[in-house]
Design an enzyme around this catalytic site. Structure first.
Site, PDB file in Angstrom:
ATOM      1  N   HIS A 206       0.817  -1.215   0.000  1.00  0.00           N
ATOM      2  CA  HIS A 206       0.000   0.000   0.000  1.00  0.00           C
ATOM      3  C   HIS A 206       0.853   1.269   0.000  1.00  0.00           C
ATOM      4  CE1 HIS A 206      -4.191   0.684  -0.143  1.00  0.00           C
ATOM      5  NE2 HIS A 206      -4.452   0.891   1.116  1.00  0.00           N
TER       6      HIS A 206
ATOM      7  N   ASN B  77      -6.735   6.177   3.649  1.00  0.00           N
ATOM      8  CA  ASN B  77      -8.147   6.437   3.376  1.00  0.00           C
ATOM      9  C   ASN B  77      -8.551   7.901   3.517  1.00  0.00           C
ATOM     10  OD1 ASN B  77      -8.232   3.708   2.967  1.00  0.00           O
ATOM     11  ND2 ASN B  77      -9.512   3.257   4.732  1.00  0.00           N
TER      12      ASN B  77
ATOM     13  N   ASP C  55      -0.961   2.643  -5.462  1.00  0.00           N
ATOM     14  CA  ASP C  55      -0.884   1.207  -5.714  1.00  0.00           C
ATOM     15  C   ASP C  55      -2.157   0.785  -6.447  1.00  0.00           C
ATOM     16  OD1 ASP C  55      -2.750  -0.258  -3.306  1.00  0.00           O
ATOM     17  OD2 ASP C  55      -2.059   1.784  -2.909  1.00  0.00           O
TER      18      ASP C  55
ATOM     19  N   ASN D 217      -9.552   3.635  -1.847  1.00  0.00           N
ATOM     20  CA  ASN D 217     -10.043   4.620  -0.876  1.00  0.00           C
ATOM     21  C   ASN D 217      -9.182   5.882  -0.800  1.00  0.00           C
ATOM     22  OD1 ASN D 217     -12.326   3.170  -0.158  1.00  0.00           O
ATOM     23  ND2 ASN D 217     -11.213   1.995   1.384  1.00  0.00           N
TER      24      ASN D 217
END
Length: 189
Positions: free
Chosen positions: A19, A66, A91, A112
């Site tokens: 991530h 997020n 990513d 997100n």
């Protein structure tokens, strides 16, 4: 001025995870161009400098993935920049590990961090570099675990190559229209 934002999660426990590819590209670019990320404002760590003749901001949001837009929106506003001057590195689980894909605009596609950026900048029309991290089994728990894992062996080598290629694409964007850069980097060559 151009703003280059790498998405990721702050903290050593997230370093080098799937991530955090956006952070890794920013770190690589920062090192290559000697632009130190020393400013901590707007929920972001960033540095100002030049790449070639272009003034740039290299940005790592510190809001966690997020809520990335909570850093990006205020930065653009403060520096009076338009989304035409924004490039986000993210990513992408829908791309094979190490493949990159450039997009000029579009929906969040389930990401997100991108969803938050869209919400806070008020448009889907900003450039992106997506770095493939591959996809796990299709359960939500597997996805959450997967994106927080690191890369091993051949996967790490593929990601290192993708980071270099992404950095090269960023530099090309600074001197060429993004549509041309997309044609160069989205080809299968």
């Amino acid at each position: 001025m151009k703003v280059i934002v790498g998405l990721g999660n702050p903290g050593s426990e997230y370093a080098h995870t799937r991530h955090n590819i956006g952070f890794e590209v920013i770190d690589y670019l920062s090192e290559q161009e000697s632009i130190r990320l020393t400013k901590n404002k707007f929920n972001a760590l960033f540095g100002k400098g030049k790449i070639g003749d272009t003034d740039v901001l290299l940005v790592k949001p510190l809001t966690y993935m997020n809520a990335s837009g909570e850093a990006v929106g205020p930065l653009l506003h403060f520096f009076k920049l338009d989304t035409a001057d924004l490039l986000v590195i993210q990513d992408d689980m829908d791309l094979p590990i190490g493949k990159i894909r450039l997009r000029q605009k579009g929906s969040a596609g389930g990401h997100n961090g991108i969803k938050s950026v869209i919400q806070h900048v008020g448009t889907q029309e900003f450039a992106r570099i997506k770095v493939g991290i591959g996809h796990p089994q299709h359960t939500r728990e597997a996805v959450v675990r997967y994106v927080l894992q690191g890369f091993q062996g051949d996967d790490r080598a593929a990601i290192d190559a993708a980071i270099e290629r992404s950095t090269s694409a960023v530099k090309a964007w600074l001197t060429q229209p993004f549509s041309q850069v997309m044609n160069m980097y989205n080809s299968n060559k």
